[in-house]
Scaffold this active site. Structure first.
Site, PDB file in Angstrom:
ATOM      1  N   GLY A  86      58.004  17.821  36.385  1.00 58.86           N
ATOM      2  CA  GLY A  86      57.785  18.613  35.168  1.00 58.86           C
ATOM      3  C   GLY A  86      58.142  17.842  33.917  1.00 58.86           C
ATOM      4  N   ARG A 116      52.423  17.696  37.376  1.00 61.04           N
ATOM      5  CA  ARG A 116      51.137  18.160  37.932  1.00 61.04           C
ATOM      6  C   ARG A 116      49.982  17.390  37.306  1.00 61.04           C
ATOM      7  NH1 ARG A 116      48.583  24.007  36.574  1.00 61.04           N
ATOM      8  NH2 ARG A 116      49.125  23.223  34.505  1.00 61.04           N
ATOM      9  N   ARG A 166      71.707  70.077  32.639  1.00 62.12           N
ATOM     10  CA  ARG A 166      71.131  69.653  33.911  1.00 62.12           C
ATOM     11  C   ARG A 166      71.333  70.732  34.972  1.00 62.12           C
ATOM     12  NH1 ARG A 166      73.363  65.276  36.459  1.00 62.12           N
ATOM     13  NH2 ARG A 166      71.384  64.674  37.369  1.00 62.12           N
ATOM     14  N   ALA A 190      57.545  18.196  30.702  1.00 63.34           N
ATOM     15  CA  ALA A 190      57.320  18.880  29.412  1.00 63.34           C
ATOM     16  C   ALA A 190      58.587  18.665  28.571  1.00 63.34           C
ATOM     17  CB  ALA A 190      57.013  20.342  29.648  1.00 63.34           C
ATOM     18  N   GLY A 232      61.971  18.670  30.772  1.00 68.12           N
ATOM     19  CA  GLY A 232      61.990  17.634  31.799  1.00 68.12           C
ATOM     20  C   GLY A 232      62.119  16.237  31.214  1.00 68.12           C
ATOM     21  N   LYS A 274      72.790  32.425  33.422  1.00 69.09           N
ATOM     22  CA  LYS A 274      71.883  31.930  32.365  1.00 69.09           C
ATOM     23  C   LYS A 274      71.128  33.103  31.729  1.00 69.09           C
ATOM     24  CE  LYS A 274      69.473  28.885  29.943  1.00 69.09           C
ATOM     25  NZ  LYS A 274      68.196  29.338  29.529  1.00 69.09           N
ATOM     26  N   ASN A 278      71.166  34.129  27.853  1.00 63.76           N
ATOM     27  CA  ASN A 278      69.983  34.341  27.010  1.00 63.76           C
ATOM     28  C   ASN A 278      69.992  35.719  26.365  1.00 63.76           C
ATOM     29  OD1 ASN A 278      69.300  31.877  28.117  1.00 63.76           O
ATOM     30  ND2 ASN A 278      67.142  32.370  28.284  1.00 63.76           N
ATOM     31  N   SER A 296      70.729  25.192  29.416  1.00 57.76           N
ATOM     32  CA  SER A 296      70.590  25.742  28.062  1.00 57.76           C
ATOM     33  C   SER A 296      70.699  24.652  27.003  1.00 57.76           C
ATOM     34  CB  SER A 296      71.691  26.766  27.803  1.00 57.76           C
ATOM     35  OG  SER A 296      71.662  27.140  26.441  1.00 57.76           O
ATOM     36  N   GLY A 297      70.143  24.925  25.846  1.00 54.84           N
ATOM     37  CA  GLY A 297      70.295  23.987  24.740  1.00 54.84           C
ATOM     38  C   GLY A 297      68.978  23.455  24.216  1.00 54.84           C
ATOM     39  N   GLY A 298      67.883  23.883  24.849  1.00 52.56           N
ATOM     40  CA  GLY A 298      66.561  23.463  24.377  1.00 52.56           C
ATOM     41  C   GLY A 298      66.385  21.957  24.471  1.00 52.56           C
TER      42      GLY A 298
END
Ligand code: NBP
Length: 484
Positions: free
Chosen positions: A11, A35, A447, A13, A16, A185, A189, A130-132
């Site tokens: 991956g 891919r 109720r 992107a 990755g 995680k 988020n 995490s952390g972009g």
């Protein structure tokens, strides 16, 4: 690169590519695959050129390029692509090899995948990262869970690439079995959704009620970032508010007010419903994004309904201090609610989560890093069976201090027609949380009136259920569905 690689990554992107470069910079050799294989070549000839990184053009070639036990990490779009890659990787593995999913997978998928991969004789790790983009490159917060036996084999790589705080403590440690890492995680988020929503409400309040310009707002957030609100999101908000477009106008003003999302906030809300935890602030943050996305409907409604005229004549500096307290109070509630959910999940899924250590993992490299995470650790060190964060002395004192200003901000916002869903929902939660008696007695009566759902009495022991024939026309038969 001739020798076998320490780890393989699928991956190439945003996440990755950057994590591979990070791993390589820490001395690990990496084999990569994507891919669309043209991206492998582009990477090897571009950012990966001259580095200890081997490009491969099939899953088979990737796995064959790895040192044993093989570690194959995926950073691909969550969902079907992860299952598809697992099935492509498995035929090439040997006993003891490890598959790692570093994407934002739903924890239920990770529970299922751990069981599946283990049933084939291999090990599986689902890790939050995490952390972009920048976090992946310089040091993310990593939250791994899954097959415990796999942890010693990846620990060195993970802890080397992760963010460090306090002179070298890695923001990465083993979280727990099967889906625990991805669960933590997901909560991370969810808290991120909450923090972002709280800040946007403060921004609107500054702009529309206090009539502050962008430079003033920038200065205020910058100042806030030096005190108890010190956090990554406050810091970037200060930067964003100062950013001008080519014509000199604030860039933010030109951005369409419709928020996107990838689903982790929604999953947190659904999970809270599932476990019966009042996670109101995060849920409101998700709903606020949905409302923002109903752009056309809001446009129509804005022509039908007149907004109240904004009339604020008080002391601006004083109200800004109140706003700071409102933001702080809401943030405390957000973390307290998130931890409430973590505690229920730990029981429900048998994870034995280490709550204090989780807070430490979020101190560096991630979007929700903020000043009081260390205080969460202290709270659980002091009392490992603390039932709720707000009952810890530090949080109790801070929320008490925030109350008066927080209430004033909500009152002014409501009077002036400024929506503050997260600030007000968190205050309402706090008021409910600290109430010995809520009006649920009337609800139980309703109720019982319409559905014979029964009720418990204040003057009788818990667990005894009663029914009243409210109309004189009902029978003695009661519903068995007292709780769902
Ligand atoms: P994306 O989530 O955009 O995924 C891109 C990767 O997935 C590419 O390698 C792409 O291959 C592959 N892929 C897709 Br799209 N569909 C596929 C399919 N049907 N079969 C096989 N591969 C497929 O990348 P990202 O933003 O780097 O995120 C990676 C993971 O990390 C995600 O789970 C994401 O949620 C998570 N995450 C992202 C961030 C962030 O800030 N971006 C932060 C934290 C976590 P291709 O090149 O052939 O299309």
């Amino acid at each position: 690169m001739n020798k076998l690689a320490d780890i393989g990554l699928i991956g190439l992107a945003v996440m990755g590519e950057n994590l591979v470069l990070n791993m390589e910079s820490k001395g690990f050799s990496v084999a990569v695959y994507n891919r669309s294989t043209d991206k492998v070549d582009k990477f090897i000839q571009g950012r990966g050129a001259g580095k200890n990184i081997k490009g491969t053009h099939s899953v088979k070639e990737l796995v064959a390029a790895l040192e044993k036990p093989r570690k194959v990490m995926m950073l691909v779009k969550a969902g079907d692509p992860v299952d598809s890659f697992i099935d492509q990787i498995i035929p090439h593995l040997e006993k003891g090899d490890i598959i790692i999913d570093g994407g934002n997978s739903n924890f239920t998928d990770t529970i299922r995948r751990t069981e599946y991969v283990e049933s084939k004789g291999f090990q599986f790790i689902g890790t939050g990262v995490s952390g972009g983009e920048i976090g992946a490159l310089r040091g993310p917060s990593m939250m791994p869970g899954g097959s415990k036996e796999a942890w010693p084999h990846v620990k060195e790589i993970f802890q080397s690439v992760s963010a460090k705080v306090d002179g070298g403590v890695p923001c990465c440690d083993w979280v727990g079995a099967d889906g625990a890492g991805h669960y933590v995680k997901m909560i991370h988020n969810g808290i991120e959704y909450g923090d972002m929503q709280i800040i946007t409400e403060a921004y609107q309040f500054m702009k529309d009620v206090l009539k502050m310009d962008y430079d003033e707002m920038h200065e205020t957030f910058k100042k806030w970032n030096t005190g108890e609100l010190d956090s990554y999101l406050i810091e970037i908000t200060a930067d964003i508010l100062a950013y001008k477009d080519e014509d000199g106008a604030p860039m933010v003003e030109k951005i369409l007010d419709t928020a996107g999302q990838k689903g982790t906030g929604k999953w947190t809300g659904i999970e809270a419903m599932h476990l019966g935890v009042p996670l109101t602030l995060i849920a409101e943050s998700v709903f606020s994004r949905f409302l923002s996305a109903q752009l056309d409907l809001r446009d129509q409604a804005s022509q039908v309904f007149q907004a109240p005229e904004i009339t604020f004549e008080g002391d601006k500096e004083e109200m800004l201090e109140n706003l700071k307290m409102a933001v702080y109070g809401a943030k405390l509630i957000s973390y307290a609610q998130g931890y409430n959910l973590l505690m229920e999940a730990s029981k429900e899924y048998n994870w034995d989560l280490k709550y204090g250590d989780i807070a430490l993992m979020w101190r560096g490299g991630c979007i929700i890093r903020s000043a009081f995470l260390g205080d969460i650790k202290k709270a659980f060190d002091k009392n490992p069976s603390l039932p709720h964060l707000l009952l810890d002395d530090f949080f109790k004192e801070k929320v008490q201090k925030a109350q008066p200003g927080w209430r004033k901000v909500c009152a002014v916002a409501v009077t002036n027609g400024i929506p503050v869903p997260s600030l007000s929902a968190s205050l309402a939660y706090f008021d409910g949380f600290r109430s010995k008696r809520l009006p649920a007695n009337l609800l139980q009566a309703q109720r019982d009136y319409f559905g014979a759902h029964t009720y418990e009495r204040t003057d009788r022991p818990r667990g005894e259920f009663f029914h009243t024939n409210w109309t004189g026309e009902g029978a003695d038969t009661v519903s068995t569905a007292y709780n769902s």
